[in-house]
Write an enzyme that holds these catalytic residues in place. Structure first.
Site, short mmCIF file in Angstrom:
data_model
loop_
_atom_site.label_atom_id
_atom_site.label_comp_id
_atom_site.label_asym_id
_atom_site.label_seq_id
_atom_site.Cartn_x
_atom_site.Cartn_y
_atom_site.Cartn_z
NE ARG A 191 -3.89 0.51 1.95
CZ ARG A 191 -5.11 0.52 2.52
NH1 ARG A 191 -5.33 1.26 3.60
NH2 ARG A 191 -6.09 -0.20 2.02
CG HIS A 196 -8.54 -0.08 -2.71
ND1 HIS A 196 -7.71 -1.13 -2.38
CD2 HIS A 196 -9.23 0.22 -1.57
CE1 HIS A 196 -7.89 -1.45 -1.10
NE2 HIS A 196 -8.80 -0.64 -0.60
CD GLN A 206 -13.08 -2.08 -0.68
OE1 GLN A 206 -12.23 -1.97 0.18
NE2 GLN A 206 -14.29 -2.56 -0.42
CG ASP A 262 -13.85 5.99 -0.72
OD1 ASP A 262 -13.79 5.84 0.53
OD2 ASP A 262 -12.84 5.98 -1.45
CB CYS A 321 -14.21 0.91 0.29
SG CYS A 321 -13.81 2.66 0.47
NE ARG A 368 -10.50 -5.53 0.58
CZ ARG A 368 -9.70 -4.53 0.96
NH1 ARG A 368 -10.21 -3.50 1.59
NH2 ARG A 368 -8.42 -4.53 0.65
N1 CP Z 1 -11.32 -0.50 2.65
C1 CP Z 1 -10.02 -0.54 3.02
O1 CP Z 1 -9.11 -0.69 2.21
O2 CP Z 1 -9.84 -0.38 4.35
P1 CP Z 1 -8.43 -0.14 5.07
O3 CP Z 1 -7.93 1.20 4.62
O4 CP Z 1 -8.74 -0.17 6.55
O5 CP Z 1 -7.48 -1.23 4.67
N1 NVA Z 2 -10.27 6.40 -1.13
C1 NVA Z 2 -9.87 5.99 0.19
C2 NVA Z 2 -10.03 4.52 0.35
C3 NVA Z 2 -9.67 3.98 1.70
C4 NVA Z 2 -9.82 2.49 1.77
C5 NVA Z 2 -8.41 6.40 0.42
O1 NVA Z 2 -7.61 6.27 -0.50
O2 NVA Z 2 -8.11 6.87 1.53
#
Ligand code: CP
Ligand code: NVA
Length: 320
Positions: free
Chosen positions: A112, A140, A143, A234, A274, A302
């Site tokens: 990430r 993502h 997701q 989101d 999400c 997930r």
């Molecule tokens: N939805 C998601 O990716 O959650 P986290 O940021 O907690 O991993």
């Molecule tokens: N769009 C959000 C998703 C978190 C899972 C972010 O990037 O923070």
């Protein structure tokens, strides 16, 4: 019927790294792994990774992604290497050097980070390493697997359904658009002008579209939601953009998913997010807590989706 042939994939940096056959297989496999979880150590996949090492590196916070990947690796008989953020990807030493070190020790890395191009550079440098995108600023993809598994559980057949996405045309929206196109699901995206889905993503989804799936952009939330089977939103402020929070709160004020907006969708339309969610901003508490909200199914899925993904990348024979 199991697929007769399987395509071996190196990385999953984007939904677009899969073709439609891969994605459909991933959803079927996810559902099977979910059902088999009750078998615990007796599941046929309990040692599918055979002690192989999977490293994880998170440059941004995470609850769901980190936890579910850790459990997935363990439940498939792999070993987790939890790298610390002090690896400082791309800052302490070149990205390509980090990748070429890791490929000498581990089989896969789940990352990430901020930039999709950095992830791409990492994956290109390490030809023996499987690289998985656990979220970048742009995409993502893990997701999206969980989201369509959730919809498949509710609807059975996905083709011809319509999902409305209301809010920021961000990483989550991009991966949803990619997956929906491949699965024959129509997507209506409503965002204020500066936050619309990038043109390149619209083009990618159009090129990937099957079974007549259409991606349409709207400026009014009500227009996007009309007749939708599911309404997705989101956060208005993604990780790394915290300095823009106040500007974004104002820009997105008319894009809140509330009972009034949900009433314009199909009766019984699902609410999706999400997570993490911000009640009173992108969604009201009543919608979030309502009967149609499937947000915790998405979170649960997930795990199953990522188990399927790890099998497809690391143990393709066990993924049949
Ligand atoms: N939805 C998601 O990716 O959650 P986290 O940021 O907690 O991993
Ligand atoms: N769009 C959000 C998703 C978190 C899972 C972010 O990037 O923070």
């Amino acid at each position: 019927m199991p697929d007769a042939t399987i395509t071996k994939r190196k990385d999953f940096l984007s939904v677009l790294d899969f073709d439609a056959t891969d994605l459909e297989r991933c959803l079927r496999l996810s559902a099977r792994l979910k059902a088999d979880r009750a078998l615990g150590r007796h599941a046929s996949t309990a040692d599918a990774l055979g002690g192989r090492h999977v490293a994880m590196l998170f440059d941004k916070p995470s609850l769901r992604t980190r936890t579910t990947f850790e459990i997935a690796i363990r439940e498939l008989g792999g070993h987790l290497v939890a790298l610390q953020p002090d690896v400082a990807l791309g800052r302490r030493e070149p990205v390509a050097d980090v990748a070429r070190n890791l490929e000498r020790w581990v089989d896969a890395v789940v990352i990430r980070t901020f930039s999709q191009s950095l992830l791409q550079e990492f994956a290109t440098a390490a030809t023996r390493l499987h690289v998985v995108n656990a979220l970048t600023d742009q995409e993502h993809p893990c997701q999206a697997i969980a989201d369509f598994l959730t919809l498949q559980e509710r609807f059975g057949q996905l083709r011809g359904r319509t999902m409305a996405y209301v809010g920021d045309g961000n990483n989550v929206a991009t991966s949803l658009a990619h997956a929906a196109a491949m699965l024959g699901v129509h997507v209506h995206v409503a965002s204020p002008e500066p936050y619309q889905l990038p043109h390149a993503v619209v083009q990618q989804a159009t090129n990937a579209a099957r079974h007549g799936a259409r991606l349409r952009l709207f400026s009014e939330a009500a227009d996007a939601v009309a007749g939708a089977d599911a309404v997705y939103t989101d956060t208005w402020t993604s990780m790394g953009k915290e300095d823009e929070a106040e500007t974004r709160r104002q820009a997105f004020a008319a894009y809140q998913v509330n009972e009034e907006l949900m009433s314009l969708a199909k009766p019984g339309a699902l609410f999706m997010h999400c997570l993490p969610a911000h009640r009173g901003e992108e969604v009201t508490a009543d919608v979030f807590e309502s009967q149609v909200s499937v947000v915790f199914d998405q979170a649960e899925n997930r795990l199953h989706g990522q188990k399927a993904l790890l099998l497809m990348l690391l143990a393709p024979a066990a993924s049949l």
